[in-house]
Every structure is written in C-alpha cells, then in structure tokens.
Scaffold this motif. Structure first.
Motif, short mmCIF file in Angstrom:
data_model
loop_
_atom_site.label_atom_id
_atom_site.label_comp_id
_atom_site.label_asym_id
_atom_site.label_seq_id
_atom_site.Cartn_x
_atom_site.Cartn_y
_atom_site.Cartn_z
N SER A 131 1.12 -1.25 -0.04
CA SER A 131 0.05 -0.25 0.24
C SER A 131 1.60 1.22 -0.05
N GLU A 132 0.15 2.20 -0.52
CA GLU A 132 1.26 3.52 -0.64
C GLU A 132 0.28 4.67 -0.54
N PRO A 133 -0.61 6.27 -0.15
CA PRO A 133 -0.82 7.09 -0.06
C PRO A 133 -1.33 6.99 -1.45
N GLY A 134 -3.03 6.99 -1.19
CA GLY A 134 -3.39 7.13 -2.96
C GLY A 134 -3.49 5.38 -3.79
N SER A 135 -2.71 4.75 -3.10
CA SER A 135 -2.75 3.55 -3.35
C SER A 135 -2.89 2.47 -2.80
N GLY A 136 -4.34 2.32 -2.64
CA GLY A 136 -4.59 0.83 -1.15
C GLY A 136 -5.17 0.14 -1.83
N SER A 137 -6.53 0.27 -2.06
CA SER A 137 -7.33 -0.67 -2.64
C SER A 137 -6.90 -0.74 -4.45
N ASP A 138 -6.97 0.33 -5.04
CA ASP A 138 -6.35 0.59 -6.14
C ASP A 138 -4.68 0.21 -6.22
N LEU A 139 -4.16 -0.88 -5.82
CA LEU A 139 -2.86 -1.31 -6.09
C LEU A 139 -2.23 -1.29 -7.12
N ALA A 140 -3.06 -1.17 -8.38
CA ALA A 140 -2.12 -1.23 -9.49
C ALA A 140 -1.79 0.44 -9.65
N SER A 141 -1.85 1.32 -8.74
CA SER A 141 -2.28 3.09 -9.07
C SER A 141 -0.80 2.71 -8.86
N LEU A 142 -0.18 2.06 -8.10
CA LEU A 142 1.70 2.52 -7.39
C LEU A 142 2.34 3.43 -7.85
N ARG A 143 3.23 3.76 -7.30
CA ARG A 143 3.98 5.12 -7.63
C ARG A 143 5.27 5.45 -7.59
N THR A 144 6.24 4.35 -6.45
CA THR A 144 7.46 3.88 -6.34
C THR A 144 7.90 3.20 -7.56
N LYS A 145 9.09 3.76 -6.94
CA LYS A 145 9.75 3.11 -8.74
C LYS A 145 10.86 2.98 -9.07
N ALA A 146 11.18 2.12 -9.39
CA ALA A 146 12.62 1.63 -9.08
C ALA A 146 13.02 1.16 -10.47
N VAL A 147 15.05 2.46 -11.42
CA VAL A 147 14.98 2.63 -12.23
C VAL A 147 16.01 1.93 -11.97
N ARG A 148 16.17 0.76 -13.37
CA ARG A 148 17.73 -0.66 -13.69
C ARG A 148 18.92 0.26 -13.38
N ASP A 149 19.83 0.38 -13.03
CA ASP A 149 21.12 1.03 -13.51
C ASP A 149 22.07 0.20 -13.18
N GLY A 150 22.73 -0.81 -14.35
CA GLY A 150 23.10 -1.35 -14.08
C GLY A 150 22.50 -3.02 -13.55
N ASP A 151 23.42 -2.99 -13.14
CA ASP A 151 23.16 -4.81 -11.34
C ASP A 151 22.18 -4.16 -10.70
N ASP A 152 21.64 -2.67 -10.41
CA ASP A 152 20.91 -2.79 -9.56
C ASP A 152 19.84 -2.01 -10.18
N TYR A 153 18.77 -2.30 -9.10
CA TYR A 153 17.12 -0.59 -9.17
C TYR A 153 17.29 0.22 -7.82
N VAL A 154 17.18 1.08 -8.50
CA VAL A 154 17.13 1.98 -7.56
C VAL A 154 15.61 3.02 -7.38
N VAL A 155 15.14 2.18 -6.02
CA VAL A 155 13.84 2.60 -6.06
C VAL A 155 13.81 3.53 -4.46
N THR A 156 12.76 4.28 -5.11
CA THR A 156 12.09 5.42 -4.58
C THR A 156 10.70 5.66 -4.60
N GLY A 157 9.74 6.01 -3.19
CA GLY A 157 8.81 5.88 -3.36
C GLY A 157 8.42 5.77 -2.00
N GLN A 158 7.20 5.57 -1.21
CA GLN A 158 6.68 5.74 0.30
C GLN A 158 5.45 4.32 -0.45
N LYS A 159 5.57 3.36 0.97
CA LYS A 159 5.01 2.19 1.51
C LYS A 159 4.20 3.42 2.54
#
Length: 392
Positions: A131-159
C-alpha cells in the motif's frame, strides 16, 4: 455432507493437543491473551516460532517440496483450531504465509537457499510494502519507482500501513519498473534489505495508542537485480498469488469461536441484549468455522474452491468487530480503560481495573475497526463476490 473426523485425524488432533499442553507455556498464553493487535510482538512470537520450528510444524501450510509437513487441509484446520483453543500466539504472517510461498513458488534457487532458512529460523523478519498513499484498494496505481542502473534498481517512493516494519530487517515490495506500460504490466516484486541506505521507517500510532503500523520511505535505495522475484513486470501476477494467501491462507472461524468463549468465561453469564448478541455471534462464528472446514474437506477430495470461500474474510471481519464491541459493552467501565503502556503483559503495566481480560478490550475494539479495511476492504470483498460468485 459429513464432517466427522476419521481415526487418523482424531489421533492427529490428540497429538497436537499433547504438544500444546507440553510446550505452550503460561507466559506465552498470557502474552497472546493480552495482545491487542493482529499479530504477537517479537518477544512473544519468536519463542513460539522456535518451538514450532523445532517440532517441524512452523510452516505447516507449506508443501513437502518446500519443507512443510505435507498435511492435508483438514489437518491444517485441526491444527489452527487447537492452537486457537489453547490460546497460542498468532505469528506474524508477512514472512511465513506471504513472502515464503512467493519465494518457493516464484523464486530462483539462490533466493530460496538464501531466504527460506532465515525466514524459518527467525533471523529475518519481513514486512510487506504494498500500500501507498492513494494506492491501497487500487493497488495497481502504485507509484514507487525502480529504475534499472546496471546490476541494481534504484528505488524511490513511499509505502504506508506497513505492519510491524519497526521490527523488520527485510521488506518485500511492489515497485513500478516500467512507467509506460499498462498499470498492472509495469510492476515488479523486489526483496529489500531494510538496512540499506535511504530506507526510513516512521511510526503510525493507531487510535488505541498501539504501534503496529508504519510508513516506509525509500529514497534512492539500491536493490540488486538479483533480489527481483520473477521476471520484470511479473509483480502483479505474484501479488495476486500473495493476496489470495493473505485473504484465505488461514481459517478465521476457530480463532473467533475461541475468543468469544474466553470472553464469556471472563465476564460470566450475560443477560438481556448482551446475551442475545453473544448467541448471535456464537452462531455466526460456528457457522463460519464449519464453512471453512467443509471447504477444506472438499479441497482434500480434489474439488475446486467453492464459491462460498469468497465470503470468509468479509464475514470474519464483521464477526471480529462484533466480538470486540461486545467485550467493551460486557465489561462495562472496566472495558473502557486504555493504558498508554505497552505491552499489556509487560512488568510496568498498571494493575487492571476489573478482570485482566478487560484491560485490552478498548484497544482491541479500536484496532479491529481495521479488519474491514486491511486485506481488501469490505467493498472490495463484495465486488469479488459479485463478480466471481454471482456473475455480475
């Protein structure tokens, strides 16, 4: 249909009872009885988890291939029934019942070897980052992003509403890896080390004063690609599998029946309108219990999940709230006490007003308001029933 147990099931029931009599200490029972939230705190949960693991019964709902005991669904129901009647602590399910099945179903061999033993030993304590602010029951609208950077993802967002994250060292999270894809298609499933730079946890105190929920902030957190479960974009499929376990992975009825019995034992015989409510709740809880057992018998016989199984979470939530409301009313003024100290079984708690069972009554009443919200709101449950059972 008959729900009479056979000789093997009766022997198993007696084995479970003997085990609980021998290993479920008075301290653990008291801790469970005075827990106002859904799950036991770590100082109660970890000892009980170790006891169950030593007996080989911790992951009783896992298949043999994943290290489980291979019980039938009826035996799982019997085990849950006997644990509820004995007053055993309810272990946090985020690891054992949610991410564990995801790992043995979707994880690669390296992920299974790394995480499953540590989950079972208690070395790893998992939290769920959905769950995220604004994305609970409508889970598909989640906005926490993970951007690929080589062998890592860089994750930014809020749960948010992250249960027991203050105790967790691991987080399983849904993140958006493809912002241009359709909402469900752009989501992936990551395993995150809570000690990583950029992870911050902020408590959310409930109306009862309990600290069970949290916000989790992810600010440029680097997560190895090796910690992605399944393929990129497969997160929604995995999430649906996980949510099915969350909503129907355990039986609700046995715990509700046992809680109502203990309430009546603590208050003594109820009179008038309170007695009427108690009888109604007893009938509803017993009917739910038998419905769950009937479904387990049918599944063991090779039948498909019955449509009636869709109602269990909805009905259980309403009975749970009814029992906790009855407790506050039945205890009278003693049921309104709401000490700020936690845990209720701690040595620094003030003496209870009236019966010991009355001390957590107000906190449980307030906390159980969330039952019709978490794991899918009642409105979501009704929609599922309308679509799958009624065909609307």
């Amino acid at each position: 249909m008959s729900v009479a147990f056979g000789p093997d099931e009766l022997r198993f029931r007696d084995e479970v009872r003997a085990f609980l009599d021998a290993h479920l200490s008075a301290e653990l029972r008291r801790g469970a009885a005075l827990t106002p939230g859904v799950f036991a705190e770590p100082d109660i949960a970890r000892p009980w988890q170790a006891i169950l693991e030593a007996r080989g019964w911790l992951v009783y709902h896992w298949p043999v291939s994943a290290g489980g005991p291979g019980w039938s669904r009826v035996k799982r129901w019997i085990f849950e029934k006997e644990c509820a009647e004995a007053g055993a602590p309810v272990l946090p399910g985020m690891g054992l019942k949610l991410v564990g099945p995801v790992l043995y179903s979707f994880g690669d061999e390296a992920q299974k070897a790394e995480h499953l033993p540590r989950l079972r030993s208690g070395e790893d304590f998992w939290a769920q980052g959905f769950s995220e602010p604004g994305s609970g029951s409508d889970l598909a609208s989640l906005r926490t992003k993970a951007v690929r950077d080589g062998d890592d993802y860089v994750v930014t967002g809020q749960k948010i509403w992250t249960t027991q994250a203050q105790h967790a060292n691991r987080l399983f999270a849904l993140v958006r890896t493809d912002p241009d894809a359709k909402p469900q298609a752009g989501i992936s499933f990551l395993l995150i080390d809570m000690a990583s730079p950029g992870v911050a946890v902020r408590p959310i105190l409930s109306a009862s004063g309990d600290h069970e929920l949290n916000e989790v902030f992810l600010d440029g957190v680097r997560v190895p690609v090796a910690n992605r479960v399944g393929e990129e974009g497969q997160g929604w499929t995995i999430a649906k599998f996980l949510l099915e376990n969350e909503r129907g992975g355990s039986s609700f009825g046995p715990g509700l029946v046992a809680d109502l019995r203990r309430l009546i034992e603590a208050t003594g015989p109820l009179q008038g309108e309170l007695a009427t409510r108690a009888v109604r709740l007893s009938l509803e809880a017993s009917a739910l219990e038998m419905t769950e057992l009937r479904t387990a018998i049918e599944l063991d016989a090779g039948g498909p999940p019955a449509r009636r199984s869709l109602i269990t979470k909805l009905v259980a939530s309403e009975i749970r709230q009814g029992i906790d409301e009855l407790a506050v009313d039945a205890f009278g003024p003693a049921g309104l006490q709401l000490p700020v100290e936690r845990p209720f079984y701690g040595s620094d708690m003030p003496p209870p007003i009236g019966p010991q069972a009355a001390q957590p009554a107000a906190a449980r009443y307030l906390n159980s308001r969330a039952w019709t919200i978490f794991g899918g709101t009642s409105e979501i449950q009704l929609t599922l029933i309308a679509k799958a059972a009624v065909g609307l």
